[in-house]
Design a protein around this motif. Structure first.
Motif, PDB file in Angstrom:
ATOM      1  N   ALA A 195      -0.075  -4.926   8.259  1.00  0.00           N
ATOM      2  CA  ALA A 195      -1.112  -4.248   7.478  1.00  0.00           C
ATOM      3  C   ALA A 195      -1.516  -2.917   8.101  1.00  0.00           C
ATOM      4  CB  ALA A 195      -2.334  -5.158   7.332  1.00  0.00           C
ATOM      5  N   GLY A 196      -1.739  -2.899   9.405  1.00  0.00           N
ATOM      6  CA  GLY A 196      -2.154  -1.667  10.063  1.00  0.00           C
ATOM      7  C   GLY A 196      -1.100  -0.588   9.998  1.00  0.00           C
ATOM      8  N   ILE A 197       0.166  -0.987  10.132  1.00  0.00           N
ATOM      9  CA  ILE A 197       1.267  -0.025  10.056  1.00  0.00           C
ATOM     10  C   ILE A 197       1.328   0.593   8.669  1.00  0.00           C
ATOM     11  CG2 ILE A 197       3.790   0.221  10.134  1.00  0.00           C
ATOM     12  CD1 ILE A 197       3.814  -2.011  12.230  1.00  0.00           C
ATOM     13  N   MET A 198       1.220  -0.238   7.638  1.00  0.00           N
ATOM     14  CA  MET A 198       1.336   0.256   6.270  1.00  0.00           C
ATOM     15  C   MET A 198       0.159   1.153   5.902  1.00  0.00           C
ATOM     16  SD  MET A 198       4.180  -0.991   5.483  1.00  0.00           S
ATOM     17  CE  MET A 198       4.759  -1.569   3.904  1.00  0.00           C
ATOM     18  N   ARG A 199      -1.043   0.788   6.328  1.00  0.00           N
ATOM     19  CA  ARG A 199      -2.202   1.642   6.063  1.00  0.00           C
ATOM     20  C   ARG A 199      -2.031   3.001   6.741  1.00  0.00           C
ATOM     21  NH1 ARG A 199      -5.211  -2.940   7.448  1.00  0.00           N
ATOM     22  NH2 ARG A 199      -5.743  -1.963   9.444  1.00  0.00           N
ATOM     23  N   SER A 200      -1.576   2.986   7.978  1.00  0.00           N
ATOM     24  CA  SER A 200      -1.390   4.245   8.699  1.00  0.00           C
ATOM     25  C   SER A 200      -0.316   5.100   8.033  1.00  0.00           C
ATOM     26  CB  SER A 200      -1.013   3.964  10.156  1.00  0.00           C
ATOM     27  OG  SER A 200      -2.064   3.313  10.839  1.00  0.00           O
ATOM     28  N   ALA A 201       0.754   4.460   7.569  1.00  0.00           N
ATOM     29  CA  ALA A 201       1.828   5.201   6.904  1.00  0.00           C
ATOM     30  C   ALA A 201       1.323   5.847   5.620  1.00  0.00           C
ATOM     31  CB  ALA A 201       3.007   4.268   6.613  1.00  0.00           C
ATOM     32  N   LEU A 202       0.528   5.109   4.845  1.00  0.00           N
ATOM     33  CA  LEU A 202      -0.017   5.655   3.601  1.00  0.00           C
ATOM     34  C   LEU A 202      -1.006   6.786   3.891  1.00  0.00           C
ATOM     35  CD1 LEU A 202      -0.496   5.737   0.589  1.00  0.00           C
ATOM     36  CD2 LEU A 202      -1.993   3.736   0.825  1.00  0.00           C
ATOM     37  N   THR A 226      -0.275  -3.658  -3.873  1.00  0.00           N
ATOM     38  CA  THR A 226      -1.710  -3.688  -4.172  1.00  0.00           C
ATOM     39  C   THR A 226      -2.548  -3.867  -2.917  1.00  0.00           C
ATOM     40  OG1 THR A 226      -1.598  -6.072  -4.658  1.00  0.00           O
ATOM     41  CG2 THR A 226      -1.404  -4.544  -6.524  1.00  0.00           C
ATOM     42  N   SER A 227      -2.088  -4.682  -1.979  1.00  0.00           N
ATOM     43  CA  SER A 227      -2.890  -4.905  -0.776  1.00  0.00           C
ATOM     44  C   SER A 227      -2.930  -3.656   0.090  1.00  0.00           C
ATOM     45  CB  SER A 227      -2.344  -6.092   0.029  1.00  0.00           C
ATOM     46  OG  SER A 227      -1.066  -5.805   0.568  1.00  0.00           O
ATOM     47  N   ILE A 228      -1.822  -2.910   0.141  1.00  0.00           N
ATOM     48  CA  ILE A 228      -1.799  -1.665   0.917  1.00  0.00           C
ATOM     49  C   ILE A 228      -2.775  -0.666   0.309  1.00  0.00           C
ATOM     50  CG2 ILE A 228      -0.338   0.196   1.771  1.00  0.00           C
ATOM     51  CD1 ILE A 228       2.066  -1.706   1.317  1.00  0.00           C
ATOM     52  N   ALA A 229      -2.725  -0.514  -1.010  1.00  0.00           N
ATOM     53  CA  ALA A 229      -3.621   0.423  -1.697  1.00  0.00           C
ATOM     54  C   ALA A 229      -5.081   0.010  -1.532  1.00  0.00           C
ATOM     55  CB  ALA A 229      -3.254   0.511  -3.177  1.00  0.00           C
TER      56      ALA A 229
END
Length: 305
Positions: free
Chosen positions: A77-84, A105-108
């Motif tokens: 989750a943290g990696i994907m949020r940072s990437a976005l 949806t969870s990343i957004a």
């Protein structure tokens, strides 16, 4: 003609990228699109046509997706949020519209929860907010097929687990969609080094839909026969987002973006330009969800699985 650019970025040492289809005079903030685990940056032509008429369209291969580097075997989750967030920064804009579908949806949602001032509007479709024991057992069977080297069997099981096969429920272009999804999954399993991990992430690294949200205009929509999380369950999730709208699209299931692509794209284009949704094609409106307290969780919601 819109100008297309592709940018390569990195986060935590992982290489990934995004594509931007840029209009000369957009009517709203860029629309950043995040798809399912195996949907890459070149898989959204319907968005280019509909949403691209009013806004820049941004699609991505986040870590673990498409041609990006694989995710490590840790919570992602943290990696994907940072990437976005890195993509939003690289776009050079104050705010974006975020559209997440399925796994995206969870990343957004989590990006909006942590950076609400960067999100003009949030659209979430096919939210997998509830996964029960029978579904987990199904994905364990997919995992077993993968471990046994049976890629065709795994692709077939995975496709069936994501679609409504009940003959008493009408799904637009069901057989065509089923063949396409199965073929696409098999191609990914044969050619992508991290496709198998992406398919089984629901077991080892499930997304989190808890925490609610306030201050961001939000639309949640579902296919009326979604069997991953039912429309009623997705409506419960929508009720945790203050002031959100919830709508269903008829004759579709979890793969509504494939079965009714133009209707989904039209709905997104309407929402990001603040146009009425009631006259959008293919809709079967449900009552507006009750207003949620900030951070509240609707009764019966299972935000983690």
């Amino acid at each position: 003609m819109p100008e297309e650019t592709v940018r390569t970025l990195s986060v935590y040492g992982l290489r990934y990228g995004y594509r931007r289809l840029q209009r000369t005079a957009p009517r709203t903030e860029p629309v950043v699109i995040l798809g399912g685990a195996l949907q890459g940056m070149f898989g959204w032509p319907q968005m280019d046509n509909h949403v691209g008429a009013v806004a820049d369209v941004v699609t991505a291969d986040l870590p673990g997706m498409g041609g990006a580097d694989a995710l490590p075997a840790v919570p992602s989750a943290g990696i994907m949020r940072s990437a976005l967030t890195r993509i939003i920064d690289d776009l050079g804009v104050e705010k974006v519209n975020l559209f997440g579908y399925s796994y995206g949806t969870s990343i957004a949602l989590q990006c909006a929860q942590r950076n609400p001032g960067r999100v003009a509007r949030l659209i979430l479709g096919g939210v997998p907010s509830h996964v029960d024991d029978s579904q987990r057992s199904h994905w364990r069977r997919v995992e077993d097929r993968l471990k046994a080297g049976d890629l065709e069997g795994a692709a077939t099981l995975a496709a069936e687990g994501l679609m409504c096969l009940d003959p008493d429920r009408t799904v637009h272009r069901r057989e065509l969609a089923l063949r396409y999804v199965r073929r696409s999954l098999l191609h990914a399993l044969c050619h992508s080094p991290h496709a198998a991990d992406s398919l089984c992430r629901v077991l080892g690294d499930p997304p989190d839909f808890s925490g609610g949200l306030a201050g961001v205009p939000t639309l949640v929509f579902a296919g009326e026969h979604d069997t991953v999380s039912s429309p009623a369950q997705q409506r419960e999730f929508a009720a945790t987002i203050e002031g959100s709208r919830f709508l269903t699209i008829t004759e579709s299931d979890h793969w509504v973006v494939l079965e009714r692509p133009d209707d989904v794209a039209d709905l997104v284009a309407r929402f990001v330009t603040d146009r009425p949704l009631e006259t959008a094609p293919g809709l079967a409106a449900l009552p507006r969800p009750r207003r949620a307290e900030h951070g509240a969780t609707a009764p019966g919601l299972a935000p983690k699985y």
